[in-house]
Design a protein around this motif. Structure first.
Motif, PDB file in Angstrom:
ATOM      1  N   VAL A  53     -69.219  -5.473  36.539  1.00 23.71           N
ATOM      2  CA  VAL A  53     -68.347  -6.732  36.571  1.00 23.71           C
ATOM      3  C   VAL A  53     -67.876  -6.880  35.035  1.00 23.71           C
ATOM      4  O   VAL A  53     -68.857  -7.062  34.089  1.00 23.71           O
ATOM      5  CB  VAL A  53     -69.020  -7.918  36.734  1.00 23.71           C
ATOM      6  N   ALA A  54     -66.815  -6.992  34.729  1.00 29.03           N
ATOM      7  CA  ALA A  54     -66.169  -7.350  33.408  1.00 29.03           C
ATOM      8  C   ALA A  54     -66.114  -8.782  33.188  1.00 29.03           C
ATOM      9  O   ALA A  54     -64.884  -9.434  33.302  1.00 29.03           O
ATOM     10  CB  ALA A  54     -64.787  -6.749  33.224  1.00 29.03           C
ATOM     11  N   VAL A  55     -67.129  -9.500  32.602  1.00 30.41           N
ATOM     12  CA  VAL A  55     -67.418 -10.902  32.384  1.00 30.41           C
ATOM     13  C   VAL A  55     -66.419 -11.103  31.105  1.00 30.41           C
ATOM     14  O   VAL A  55     -65.801 -11.942  31.133  1.00 30.41           O
ATOM     15  CB  VAL A  55     -68.693 -11.226  32.479  1.00 30.41           C
ATOM     16  N   SER A  56     -66.559  -9.945  30.358  1.00 33.82           N
ATOM     17  CA  SER A  56     -65.762 -10.107  28.980  1.00 33.82           C
ATOM     18  C   SER A  56     -64.667  -9.085  29.111  1.00 33.82           C
ATOM     19  O   SER A  56     -65.035  -8.119  29.579  1.00 33.82           O
ATOM     20  CB  SER A  56     -66.750  -9.795  27.741  1.00 33.82           C
ATOM     21  N   LYS A  57     -63.437  -9.504  28.413  1.00 35.12           N
ATOM     22  CA  LYS A  57     -62.365  -8.560  28.341  1.00 35.12           C
ATOM     23  C   LYS A  57     -62.504  -7.293  27.671  1.00 35.12           C
ATOM     24  O   LYS A  57     -61.924  -6.229  27.899  1.00 35.12           O
ATOM     25  CB  LYS A  57     -61.171  -9.209  27.915  1.00 35.12           C
ATOM     26  N   LYS A  58     -63.720  -7.270  26.866  1.00 38.35           N
ATOM     27  CA  LYS A  58     -63.861  -6.247  25.775  1.00 38.35           C
ATOM     28  C   LYS A  58     -64.796  -5.318  26.504  1.00 38.35           C
ATOM     29  O   LYS A  58     -64.794  -4.058  26.119  1.00 38.35           O
ATOM     30  CB  LYS A  58     -64.520  -6.726  24.569  1.00 38.35           C
ATOM     31  N   HIS A  59     -65.418  -5.428  27.600  1.00 39.23           N
ATOM     32  CA  HIS A  59     -66.148  -4.331  28.302  1.00 39.23           C
ATOM     33  C   HIS A  59     -65.941  -4.315  29.861  1.00 39.23           C
ATOM     34  O   HIS A  59     -65.713  -5.510  30.499  1.00 39.23           O
ATOM     35  CB  HIS A  59     -67.764  -4.891  28.028  1.00 39.23           C
ATOM     36  N   ALA A  60     -66.092  -3.323  30.244  1.00 35.85           N
ATOM     37  CA  ALA A  60     -65.775  -2.944  31.772  1.00 35.85           C
ATOM     38  C   ALA A  60     -67.031  -3.487  32.602  1.00 35.85           C
ATOM     39  O   ALA A  60     -67.179  -3.667  33.717  1.00 35.85           O
ATOM     40  CB  ALA A  60     -65.553  -1.613  32.108  1.00 35.85           C
ATOM     41  N   THR A  61     -68.172  -3.584  32.028  1.00 30.62           N
ATOM     42  CA  THR A  61     -69.336  -4.015  32.423  1.00 30.62           C
ATOM     43  C   THR A  61     -70.204  -5.010  31.765  1.00 30.62           C
ATOM     44  O   THR A  61     -69.760  -5.372  30.987  1.00 30.62           O
ATOM     45  CB  THR A  61     -70.400  -2.695  32.682  1.00 30.62           C
ATOM     46  N   SER A  62     -71.294  -5.578  32.435  1.00 29.68           N
ATOM     47  CA  SER A  62     -71.795  -6.615  31.702  1.00 29.68           C
ATOM     48  C   SER A  62     -73.363  -6.576  31.722  1.00 29.68           C
ATOM     49  O   SER A  62     -73.821  -5.923  32.833  1.00 29.68           O
ATOM     50  CB  SER A  62     -71.545  -8.062  32.512  1.00 29.68           C
ATOM     51  N   ARG A  63     -74.051  -6.302  30.728  1.00 27.80           N
ATOM     52  CA  ARG A  63     -75.448  -6.292  30.628  1.00 27.80           C
ATOM     53  C   ARG A  63     -76.289  -7.536  30.391  1.00 27.80           C
ATOM     54  O   ARG A  63     -75.821  -8.380  29.546  1.00 27.80           O
ATOM     55  CB  ARG A  63     -75.640  -5.399  29.465  1.00 27.80           C
ATOM     56  N   TYR A  64     -77.565  -7.302  30.885  1.00 25.98           N
ATOM     57  CA  TYR A  64     -78.546  -8.465  30.677  1.00 25.98           C
ATOM     58  C   TYR A  64     -79.830  -8.012  30.409  1.00 25.98           C
ATOM     59  O   TYR A  64     -80.240  -6.828  30.977  1.00 25.98           O
ATOM     60  CB  TYR A  64     -78.276  -9.466  31.697  1.00 25.98           C
ATOM     61  N   SER A  65     -80.681  -8.870  29.913  1.00 29.08           N
ATOM     62  CA  SER A  65     -82.208  -8.313  29.858  1.00 29.08           C
ATOM     63  C   SER A  65     -83.234  -9.526  30.161  1.00 29.08           C
ATOM     64  O   SER A  65     -82.799 -10.807  29.755  1.00 29.08           O
ATOM     65  CB  SER A  65     -82.352  -8.015  28.295  1.00 29.08           C
ATOM     66  N   LEU A  66     -84.217  -9.044  30.550  1.00 27.78           N
ATOM     67  CA  LEU A  66     -85.465  -9.936  30.708  1.00 27.78           C
ATOM     68  C   LEU A  66     -86.321  -9.858  29.530  1.00 27.78           C
ATOM     69  O   LEU A  66     -86.645  -8.876  29.134  1.00 27.78           O
ATOM     70  CB  LEU A  66     -86.053  -9.731  31.980  1.00 27.78           C
ATOM     71  N   VAL A  67     -86.743 -11.088  28.806  1.00 25.23           N
ATOM     72  CA  VAL A  67     -87.324 -10.861  27.664  1.00 25.23           C
ATOM     73  C   VAL A  67     -88.290 -11.996  27.542  1.00 25.23           C
ATOM     74  O   VAL A  67     -88.344 -13.087  28.290  1.00 25.23           O
ATOM     75  CB  VAL A  67     -86.324 -11.577  26.605  1.00 25.23           C
ATOM     76  N   GLN A  68     -89.384 -11.544  26.787  1.00 26.58           N
ATOM     77  CA  GLN A  68     -90.487 -12.512  26.708  1.00 26.58           C
ATOM     78  C   GLN A  68     -90.622 -12.819  25.371  1.00 26.58           C
ATOM     79  O   GLN A  68     -90.230 -12.251  24.093  1.00 26.58           O
ATOM     80  CB  GLN A  68     -91.797 -11.516  27.071  1.00 26.58           C
ATOM     81  N   LEU A  69     -90.831 -14.288  25.230  1.00 21.33           N
ATOM     82  CA  LEU A  69     -90.728 -14.779  23.952  1.00 21.33           C
ATOM     83  C   LEU A  69     -91.701 -15.646  23.427  1.00 21.33           C
ATOM     84  O   LEU A  69     -92.231 -16.320  24.304  1.00 21.33           O
ATOM     85  CB  LEU A  69     -89.246 -15.951  23.818  1.00 21.33           C
ATOM     86  N   SER A  70     -92.134 -15.559  22.482  1.00 21.90           N
ATOM     87  CA  SER A  70     -93.485 -16.453  21.997  1.00 21.90           C
ATOM     88  C   SER A  70     -93.337 -16.955  20.623  1.00 21.90           C
ATOM     89  O   SER A  70     -93.203 -16.445  19.461  1.00 21.90           O
ATOM     90  CB  SER A  70     -94.560 -15.376  21.792  1.00 21.90           C
ATOM     91  N   PRO A  71     -92.887 -18.289  20.795  1.00 14.91           N
ATOM     92  CA  PRO A  71     -92.794 -19.127  19.233  1.00 14.91           C
ATOM     93  C   PRO A  71     -93.795 -19.349  18.585  1.00 14.91           C
ATOM     94  O   PRO A  71     -94.878 -19.743  19.135  1.00 14.91           O
ATOM     95  CB  PRO A  71     -92.141 -20.152  19.799  1.00 14.91           C
ATOM     96  N   GLU A  72     -93.770 -18.931  17.392  1.00 10.15           N
ATOM     97  CA  GLU A  72     -95.117 -19.380  16.380  1.00 10.15           C
ATOM     98  C   GLU A  72     -94.693 -20.721  15.770  1.00 10.15           C
ATOM     99  O   GLU A  72     -95.662 -21.269  15.417  1.00 10.15           O
ATOM    100  CB  GLU A  72     -95.115 -18.275  15.367  1.00 10.15           C
ATOM    101  N   THR A  73     -93.734 -21.128  15.724  1.00 13.89           N
ATOM    102  CA  THR A  73     -93.401 -22.433  15.345  1.00 13.89           C
ATOM    103  C   THR A  73     -92.524 -23.246  16.633  1.00 13.89           C
ATOM    104  O   THR A  73     -92.387 -22.488  17.654  1.00 13.89           O
ATOM    105  CB  THR A  73     -92.321 -22.428  14.105  1.00 13.89           C
ATOM    106  N   GLY A  74     -92.483 -24.531  16.207  1.00 12.85           N
ATOM    107  CA  GLY A  74     -91.967 -25.359  17.436  1.00 12.85           C
ATOM    108  C   GLY A  74     -90.697 -26.034  16.809  1.00 12.85           C
ATOM    109  O   GLY A  74     -90.976 -27.489  17.177  1.00 12.85           O
ATOM    110  N   ARG A  75     -89.695 -25.639  16.624  1.00 14.83           N
ATOM    111  CA  ARG A  75     -88.512 -26.211  16.281  1.00 14.83           C
ATOM    112  C   ARG A  75     -87.831 -26.572  17.125  1.00 14.83           C
ATOM    113  O   ARG A  75     -87.825 -26.259  18.338  1.00 14.83           O
ATOM    114  CB  ARG A  75     -87.725 -25.599  15.007  1.00 14.83           C
ATOM    115  N   LYS A  76     -86.832 -27.865  17.187  1.00 15.44           N
ATOM    116  CA  LYS A  76     -85.811 -28.177  18.196  1.00 15.44           C
ATOM    117  C   LYS A  76     -85.006 -27.069  18.716  1.00 15.44           C
ATOM    118  O   LYS A  76     -84.430 -26.456  17.831  1.00 15.44           O
ATOM    119  CB  LYS A  76     -85.233 -29.335  17.711  1.00 15.44           C
ATOM    120  N   HIS A  77     -85.089 -26.881  19.909  1.00 18.99           N
ATOM    121  CA  HIS A  77     -84.177 -25.637  20.659  1.00 18.99           C
ATOM    122  C   HIS A  77     -84.243 -24.380  19.743  1.00 18.99           C
ATOM    123  O   HIS A  77     -83.509 -23.437  19.957  1.00 18.99           O
ATOM    124  CB  HIS A  77     -82.680 -26.063  20.552  1.00 18.99           C
TER     125      HIS A  77
END
Length: 249
Positions: free
Chosen positions: A140-164
């Protein structure tokens, strides 16, 4: 409306907060009538004290104390980085391998709540560890720059706790979290709303690992994924990846 309890003892209670639910009453949301703190109090039959933050659009683990003394200890543990926090996120693009982002964040001010705050306050240190778990490419071309769209499943571990922090750090890496209306990509947010009925920020507080403030025993708390998360993981064929990751229950 009820709230999902994931752990309770004589001193603590942990819940699985739904996306869109405020932690507690705020004058910035005067018309809101449902709060995680109130729902948790009603579920366990006693007053509870919040000990950390979870953004309104983020789902997952929210920990409360049942008395002020335990609340003070836990608040200090979070502040001194003695609690390990693990999140799952769905992000735009391919994010492979693992890394540690040390990128200071300037204070993000609210137009109303922070009207008189110092806008020139120096940026605060902010550190996030990340690990790419899996990826998918859609025809699916969500962006006009690319014919396909890529996504990733990511694990995140914050060492600090800043807003957003996690939302801003992923945007800094050019891999914004799907559904982030403040720091994300509106084209991909619309695509997920239109094609997957995904109307939420795809960020989930999956695990807390800490030392119990009273018993001193190690404590690991896990929050199950909601239907939107489970549906997308099935759609993208990520079931086995999640099952073999360290976040498997």
């Amino acid at each position: 409306m009820s709230i999902e309890l994931v752990y309770e003892d004589d001193w603590l209670v942990a819940v699985n907060k739904a996306p869109g639910l405020l932690v507690h009453r705020s004058w910035l949301d005067r018309h809101e009538t449902r709060f995680a703190m109130q729902l948790t109090r009603d579920a366990v039959g006693c007053h509870v004290f919040p000990v950390h933050r979870l953004d309104r659009p983020t789902s997952g683990l929210l920990l409360f104390a049942k008395n002020a003394g335990v609340a003070r200890t836990l608040t200090e543990d979070f502040g001194e980085r003695r609690v390990n926090k693990t999140y799952l996120a769905l992000v735009r693009g391919y994010l492979e391998g693992e890394g540690r982002l040390d990128y200071a964040l300037s204070r993000e001010l609210d137009d109303i709540a922070d009207k008189f705050a110092d806008a020139d306050k120096p940026a605060q240190d902010a550190i996030t560890r990340w690990q790419g778990l899996d990826r998918v490419e859609l025809p699916v071309a969500v962006s006009k720059k690319h014919a396909t769209s890529r996504y990733s499943l990511v694990q995140l571990s914050p060492e600090t706790g800043r807003k957003h922090q996690l939302r801003r750090h992923m945007a800094h890496l050019r891999h914004p979290i799907v559904g982030d209306t403040s720091h994300g990509d509106g084209r991909h947010n619309r695509f997920f709303r239109d094609h997957y009925q995904c109307n939420r920020l795809m960020l989930h507080a999956a695990r807390l690992s800490l030392t119990h403030p009273v018993t001193a025993e190690p404590l690991r708390l896990d929050a199950p994924l909601d239907e939107t998360w489970r549906s997308l993981i099935c759609e993208f064929g990520w079931e086995s990846t999640l099952a073999t990751s360290e976040l498997a229950g």
